[in-house]
Scaffold this active site. Structure first.
Site, PDB file in Angstrom:
ATOM      1  CG  ASP A 186      -0.701   3.112   6.261  1.00 31.19           C
ATOM      2  OD1 ASP A 186      -1.190   3.736   5.305  1.00 31.19           O
ATOM      3  OD2 ASP A 186      -0.542   3.595   7.393  1.00 31.19           O
ATOM      4  CG  ASP A 222      -1.813   1.191   1.323  1.00 33.13           C
ATOM      5  OD1 ASP A 222      -2.203   1.719   0.262  1.00 33.13           O
ATOM      6  OD2 ASP A 222      -2.135   1.610   2.446  1.00 33.13           O
ATOM      7  CD  GLU A 225      -4.916   0.892  -2.513  1.00 31.12           C
ATOM      8  OE1 GLU A 225      -5.970   1.536  -2.580  1.00 31.12           O
ATOM      9  OE2 GLU A 225      -4.416   0.517  -1.428  1.00 31.12           O
TER      10      GLU A 225
END
Length: 165
Positions: free
Chosen positions: A140, A7, A67
């Site tokens: 996260d 992420d 992502e």
């Protein structure tokens, strides 16, 4: 198969590693990289790159899932995240790892069944899918685990559909 989910961000990069054997998912590790907030962007990116290289060398993933930035109203934020994403892609490429990128909506859909699921719903699904007592922290890292789970789901679906050929 060992999957590293990432992420990306310039303030915090979450990462999570899962092992996928048949339909069983197991947690290998997770955490986050937090470069000094006062550092200029190039130094933060260097910190992130070095940290991701260490993560890759420690966990030895087979594949990496990242992502993609979401550009809705805050283009400046999306561009900054894109820089961190590029660093993640570079770290993986320098280790000859296959990388797949997923949009936030795809991750939500693969993990929860709904592309509009809330952050809390996704984190709870991560907890359930990995059979954990608590939601992984920091957030996260939980998000990065969702990216890894999404990749596993995507690969499993691709394998099922290719068997019909």
């Amino acid at each position: 198969m060992r999957i590293l989910g990432i992420d990306p961000g310039t303030m915090v990069v979450g990462y999570g590693v899962i092992e996928a054997a048949d339909d069983e998912l197991s947690l290998i590790g997770f955490s986050s990289l937090t470069p000094p907030a006062s550092a200029p962007i190039p130094q933060r990116l260097a910190y992130i790159y070095k940290g991701l290289v260490e993560v890759i060398e420690l966990y030895q993933p087979d594949e990496v899932a990242v992502e993609s930035p979401f550009a809705d109203k805050n283009i400046k934020s999306a561009l900054a995240i894109g820089k961190a994403q590029a660093v993640a892609l570079l770290a993986a490429a320098n280790h000859s790892l296959s990388v797949t990128e997923y949009s936030p909506a795809c991750i939500k859909s693969r993990v929860s069944g709904s592309g509009t699921a809330s952050k809390e719903q996704i984190q709870e699904m991560v907890r359930l899918l990995l059979n954990l007592a608590e939601i992984p922290q920091p957030n996260d890292a939980a998000d990065a685990l969702a990216v890894a789970i999404c990749h596993h789901s995507h690969r499993a679906f691709a394998n099922i559909t290719s068997q019909g050929d």
